[in-house]
Enzyme design. Sequence first.
Site, mmCIF file in Angstrom:
data_model
loop_
_atom_site.group_PDB
_atom_site.id
_atom_site.type_symbol
_atom_site.label_atom_id
_atom_site.label_comp_id
_atom_site.label_asym_id
_atom_site.label_seq_id
_atom_site.Cartn_x
_atom_site.Cartn_y
_atom_site.Cartn_z
ATOM 1 N N HIS A 1 0.793 -1.224 0.000
ATOM 2 C CA HIS A 1 0.000 0.000 0.000
ATOM 3 C C HIS A 1 0.828 1.276 0.000
ATOM 4 O O HIS A 1 0.380 2.310 -0.473
ATOM 5 C CB HIS A 1 -1.020 -0.026 1.132
ATOM 6 C CG HIS A 1 -2.172 -0.920 0.800
ATOM 7 N ND1 HIS A 1 -2.241 -2.212 1.233
ATOM 8 C CD2 HIS A 1 -3.238 -0.733 -0.013
ATOM 9 C CE1 HIS A 1 -3.325 -2.780 0.732
ATOM 10 N NE2 HIS A 1 -3.948 -1.901 -0.037
ATOM 11 N N CYS B 1 -9.981 -2.552 -10.079
ATOM 12 C CA CYS B 1 -9.340 -1.466 -9.338
ATOM 13 C C CYS B 1 -7.982 -1.883 -8.782
ATOM 14 O O CYS B 1 -7.343 -1.133 -8.062
ATOM 15 C CB CYS B 1 -10.252 -0.947 -8.238
ATOM 16 S SG CYS B 1 -10.745 -2.228 -7.090
ATOM 17 N N GLU C 1 -11.669 -10.363 -5.190
ATOM 18 C CA GLU C 1 -10.235 -10.470 -4.901
ATOM 19 C C GLU C 1 -9.913 -11.801 -4.242
ATOM 20 O O GLU C 1 -8.776 -12.078 -3.888
ATOM 21 C CB GLU C 1 -9.742 -9.282 -4.070
ATOM 22 C CG GLU C 1 -10.625 -8.890 -2.912
ATOM 23 C CD GLU C 1 -10.237 -7.558 -2.280
ATOM 24 O OE1 GLU C 1 -9.163 -7.028 -2.563
ATOM 25 O OE2 GLU C 1 -11.044 -7.067 -1.468
ATOM 26 N N ASP D 1 -4.927 -8.419 -4.634
ATOM 27 C CA ASP D 1 -5.193 -9.549 -3.752
ATOM 28 C C ASP D 1 -5.542 -10.807 -4.537
ATOM 29 O O ASP D 1 -5.139 -11.899 -4.158
ATOM 30 C CB ASP D 1 -6.326 -9.203 -2.775
ATOM 31 C CG ASP D 1 -5.808 -8.360 -1.622
ATOM 32 O OD1 ASP D 1 -4.744 -8.713 -1.075
ATOM 33 O OD2 ASP D 1 -6.441 -7.351 -1.280
HETATM 34 C C1 PEP Z 1 -6.808 -5.124 -4.648
HETATM 35 O O1 PEP Z 1 -6.682 -6.030 -3.827
HETATM 36 O O2 PEP Z 1 -6.528 -5.250 -5.855
HETATM 37 C C2 PEP Z 1 -7.308 -3.806 -4.223
HETATM 38 C C3 PEP Z 1 -7.586 -2.860 -5.095
HETATM 39 O O3 PEP Z 1 -7.419 -3.578 -2.883
HETATM 40 P P1 PEP Z 1 -6.174 -3.244 -1.939
HETATM 41 O O4 PEP Z 1 -4.972 -3.030 -2.810
HETATM 42 O O5 PEP Z 1 -6.529 -2.038 -1.161
HETATM 43 O O6 PEP Z 1 -6.071 -4.486 -1.110
HETATM 44 MG MG MG Z 2 -7.538 -5.834 -1.869
#
Ligand code: PEP
Ligand code: MG
Length: 570
Positions: free
Chosen positions: A189, A502, A431, A455
């Site tokens: 992140h 996303c 995910e 994920d």
């Molecule tokens: C993902 O898992 O692709 C996602 C967009 O969520 P995060 O990266 O916040 O886990």
């Molecule tokens: Mg995620």
Amino acid sequence: MTMIKGIAASNGIAIAKAYKLDMPDLTVTKETITDVDGEIKVFNDAIEAVKKDLEVIKEAAVKNLSEEEAAIFDAHALVLSDPELQSQVQDKIRSESVCAVGALEDVANMFIMMFESMDDEYFRERAADIRDVSTRLIANLLGKALPNPSLISEEVVIIAHDLTPSDTAQLNKNLVRGFATDIGGRTSHSAILARSMEIPAVVATNTITSDVKDGDMVILNGIDGEVIINPDEATIASYTAKRDEYLAYKDELKKLVNEESVTTDGHHVELVANIGSPKDIEAVIENGAEGVGLYRTEFLYMESAQLPTEDEQFEAYKAVLEGLEGKPVVVRTLDIGGDKEIAAIDMPKEMNPFLGVRAIRLCFEREDIFRTQLRALLRASTYGDLRIMFPMIATLDEFRKAKGILKDEEAKLIAEGVEVATNYQVGIMIEIPAAAVLADQFAKEVDFFSIGTNDLIQYTFAADRMSSTINYLYQPYNPSILRLIKNVIDASHKEGKWTGMCGEMAGEELAAPLLIGLGLDEFSMSATSVLGQRKLIRNLSKAEMETLANEALQCGSMEEVVALVEKAIQ
Ligand code: PEP
Ligand code: MG
């Protein structure tokens, strides 16, 4: 001059002095002392010194952070002046002839445990303040300096073993030109935040903290994933030119801000942005994104040691919906856990936090927090085109339960006379492979899917997204992932629903041809990637990309797929 290789985590080039953000070793050894009064004076002096430090830090923080973020230092000053804490440490020094730092550590741990076990949320949150203050005191008593990013007053490149998402969110974008870390991956992140803050980053260098000294000159090349330490004049000149070239390319892309995201044969897709705060709206608009495909609300919970209230959340959601002026906004409910921790929620320590009480699972454990968020979202729903999205859904029952709680809060609000939109959508993130495989069943009940590849890939390959050692298993182009994506998109279309993506894959240029071919409706990415993807998509033919995607689905490996795509878009 030395060059260190790592993973390119956020594009761009920075040339600045290194600022090391590393925690010193604060191990305490409990020593017996003879001069009790002298030791009490040592402790009292430390309190005064830390008080002064906090004043200086707060002064700097007020300039760089929001008022709320800076207020945390007032809370710390209060803990420091607490007579109960002080007298217990002094008593312990006296009664046990133990050194000041040993006495302080014991007393602070006792207070932290006591506050953490309290029922009242407010008191549980105080534990984090005590931990912070005692760390400062221990560092002072051990004669060690703590890094203070809020005191940075010149342009720097941050060097750290790792950066937590909350560390990253607190960096002052105007002075922090980029960062390099020992560990991490492209989808950790902090890397995602770096991209949305538009600062270059290189992660997984393994050794950067031991290779770089505070104040060394560094070139951070986030395009190729390299860090050059103490470069000579010629190297600085060549990277300055490279940086200018990159900035010129970014400028050129700006011409596409108001253009459509359409293929050569007239197929429209939506290119939208991932955001972490209402502050990101400006970048969404500037980069011509057609909406928000993922608002990671957890960053709202990281800004302070206390949970955001319903009203504070309402204001944030309303600001985003209003800022987007009727364009779609997908707000994801709280996704805490994994690499994201927040001071206000005491998370159980688990062996595998990415497989544990994370996201929707935590929201079911802490329904109070979940309900507050849903109420705030529903209240904001009349200010724009809201789409509520639940993260980490594995089973249909989980979705039904989450939606049930949402509808329950909606009924309560309506009974209270609060207006709630009638046309907001409710969807889920895909995910977890279980949900991707069962997409046909989910599609009957949800309004939309958004594929979280960060994920989905880690769970499909059973490979920690934070690990640099097994980074080779982050394989977005493996046919197994493409088949899961196809299954989800086809299932949604059969039911007249839409699918977005996303995860970071949506912003990768190599992915665009395949995703167009597979029929993805919405691509959500760092705002700064939108224009590059738009440029690319405007040169692709949907019909040709369908043929390409079909071929890719029949490949045996990621390498074969990548070769196929590279050949097709040459
Ligand atoms: C993902 O898992 O692709 C996602 C967009 O969520 P995060 O990266 O916040 O886990
Ligand atoms: Mg995620």
